[in-house]
Design a protein around this motif. Sequence first.
Motif: not given
Length: 182
Positions: A20-35, A139-145, A157-163
């Motif tokens: 879980p930690l590695r996957t979330k880190a890689i996902t966040s990194g890729v999305l941050a780079g793309c954004s 609003i994002v946090s409400w939907v997330n939780y 969160h990472s997908l929305v954080a990219s925007c």
Amino acid sequence: MSEVVAMAGQAYMRQLQAHPLRTKAITSGVLAGCSDAVAQKISGVTKLQLRRLLLIALYGFAYAGPFGHFLHKLMDRFFKGKKGKETTAKKVLLEQLTASPWNNMMFMMYYGRPFGQVKSKVKKDYASVQLTAWKFWPIVSWVNYEHMPLQLRVLFHSLVASCWAVFLNLKAARSIVNTKKA
């Protein structure tokens, strides 16, 4: 095409379950780079600034992904067994008063400029960025939780954080242009 998407989704979920930690880190990194690549292109850059893109991807990988992983685990533990709209509201409020200001400050400080520029940029833009964040992120946090299972909250969160990062990058780029013109 839908078969490929389904298979990719299943593979992602297996990785998320196993690491879980590695996957979330890689996902966040890729999305941050793309954004960042999107933000650079939108701002009119003709040639991508690869160093900047890699620094932003590193930020997502080394900070944003792990921070989100542990934040959501902590929130789940802190509110263990509690459900309902009131609990969601408490989670959103706690996140917005703690993690949101911290994350915006960290992003603005990390952005890869000399400290003098960072200090003046934070002094000039932080309040505006944070106030805007408080209009958007609850609003994002409400939907997330309310609607995301714990294991998918960092992905959402990472997908929305990219925007959001595109917005912050463009705001930072405008700030630099305006500073150079003055």
